[in-house]
Design an enzyme around this catalytic site. Structure first.
Site, short mmCIF file in Angstrom:
data_model
loop_
_atom_site.label_atom_id
_atom_site.label_comp_id
_atom_site.label_asym_id
_atom_site.label_seq_id
_atom_site.Cartn_x
_atom_site.Cartn_y
_atom_site.Cartn_z
N GLY A 33 4.93 -0.21 11.00
CA GLY A 33 5.47 -1.59 10.97
C GLY A 33 5.46 -2.15 9.57
N ASN A 34 5.63 -3.44 9.44
CA ASN A 34 5.54 -4.08 8.12
C ASN A 34 5.01 -5.50 8.28
OD1 ASN A 34 7.91 -6.01 8.32
ND2 ASN A 34 8.94 -4.06 8.69
N TYR A 35 4.78 -6.17 7.15
CA TYR A 35 4.09 -7.46 7.16
C TYR A 35 5.00 -8.66 7.45
CZ TYR A 35 0.00 -5.18 5.10
OH TYR A 35 -1.08 -4.39 4.88
#
Ligand code: C5P
Length: 402
Positions: A211-213
């Site tokens: 995923g990512n932030y």
């Protein structure tokens, strides 16, 4: 029907003039229309009207000093400036007008004005000679050149019993000007908007993902801003912990890039305005394990990733005449060059560039600092603003392409 002021954040500045008593009526009208009002009063203003009346009516403690004396609590003019959708100073005395025009930030009201990111209106009130003095005339002209909207005082009998120009405009008329301002922003009635927002999660196995932030805050601010301007919004979002409040927003929750593309196809095909604000994973694991991957004593592990579809490029490839699509770019090097490339490659009308070099911009923050690059080769840079105010700037520019 709800008032256009419902949910709007308004800073009401009150200064030390006899017309301060009329601000109580203005405050009541704003609160009745559903606006959230934060009163900021100058020390002289408190000589004319008590903060107790104002906080009782606004439902918020009145702010006057930089610190609350007994607790030492600091009042942030910067936060207030970002919070406000509009700042109205009524009455505005010659002294406050002079300070505003010259940046003399020696009280909470003037510092808040200098920090205000959105529209500012002032309703001057003073004696006729003060009003006509060249310094007042010059200061008002300076403020006008800064974009401040001046609500001209009326002519009539003044507190001094002299008759002339200087009487603060009636609260009902100031209220109408405020309504008119917000109505002028509502230019999306009957329009359809599609937005992607948030991160995507690409599953490795039933318990892990790549995923990512991305927090989704920018996409959600865009959705709320479009809906409050009357648009029918479809918000296709990855896993985020945000909520939508406007009933004009249809929210579709997805997890992976492939799911996002599938859910976005129809809304973007039908949309007048399309905004790709999601941080889509470029790659996904080639194999999604059905059961939890085991360590099995191995010291390392190789994951094979395959390309995800580019949602913006895919959906903008079939963009019709009259549709306006915008994308985002978060770049670290050769920002402008890369963003312009993206604009053309993905067939977008504009790209919103956030720089990771700017403090307060990008992932997770409540603020953003953007440059918008348009397909006609123009670019426009904006100061640091709340994400909601940034959303308004993006939409204003998108509307100008229609
Ligand atoms: O190519 P890059 O990821 O920098 O482009 C960013 C823009 O493209 C954003 O608007 C983003 O939402 C969109 N995008 C997309 N699908 C992808 C990758 C990016 O819609 N797979």
């Amino acid at each position: 029907m709800d008032s256009v002021l419902k949910g709007k954040h308004i800073v009401l500045g009150i200064t030390g003039g006899i017309a301060a008593y009329k601000s109580v009526t203005l405050l009541r009208l704003l609160v009745k229309a559903g606006a959230e009002v934060q009163v900021v009063i100058t020390p002289a203003g408190k000589e004319f009207i008590t903060p107790v009346t104002l906080s009782a009516l606004s439902g918020k403690p009145v702010v006057s000093e930089f610190f609350t004396a007994n607790t030492g609590e600091w009042h942030s003019h910067v936060d207030l400036g970002i919070w406000a959708d509009l700042m109205v100073i009524a009455p505005a005395t010659a002294s406050t007008i002079g300070k505003m025009a010259n940046g003399i930030a020696d009280n909470m009201l003037v510092t808040t004005y200098l920090s205000a990111k959105e529209h500012v209106m002032i309703a001057p009130a003073m004696d006729l000679d003060m009003m006509a003095h060249p310094s007042t005339v010059r200061n008002l002209a300076t403020l006008e050149s800064y974009g401040v909207e001046i609500i001209e005082p009326a002519a009539g009998e003044l507190a001094s019993h002299l008759v002339g120009k200087g009487r603060m405009e009636e609260p009902e008329n100031i209220f109408s000007r405020i309504e008119k301002y917000f109505l002028s922003q509502c230019d999306l009635k009957g329009k359809k908007v599609a937005i992607t927002a948030g991160p995507t999660y690409e599953k490795l196995d039933p318990v892990r993902f790549i995923g990512n932030y991305s927090s989704g805050k920018m996409g959600f601010a865009l959705a709320e801003e479009c809906a409050s301007r009357g648009a029918d919004v479809t918000l296709v979002c990855g896993p985020v912990s945000l909520v939508t409040t406007n009933p004009n927003i249809v929210r579709v929750d997805v997890e992976s890039a492939e799911e996002m593309l599938a859910a976005a196809r129809q809304p973007f095909a039908e949309a007048d305005f399309g905004i790709f604000a999601a941080a889509v994973a470029d790659y996904r694991p080639e194999v999604r394990a059905q059961s939890k991957l085991k360590r099995e004593g191995a010291e390392d592990m190789t994951l094979r990733l395959v390309r995800n579809p580019d949602i913006a490029a895919t959906l903008a490839a079939t963009k019709r005449d009259g549709q306006v699509f915008a994308g985002f770019a978060l770049e670290t090097d050769h920002e402008h060059e890369n963003a312009f490339k993206k604009l053309h490659k993905k067939n977008l009308d504009m790209v919103v560039l956030n720089s990771l070099q700017d403090k307060g911009a990008g992932f997770g923050t409540d603020t953003n600092k953007i440059t918008i690059l348009s397909k006609d080769g123009t670019e426009k840079t904006f100061p640091l603003k709340s994400k909601r105010a940034v959303a308004a700037d993006i939409l204003d520019l998108m509307c100008s392409f229609k």
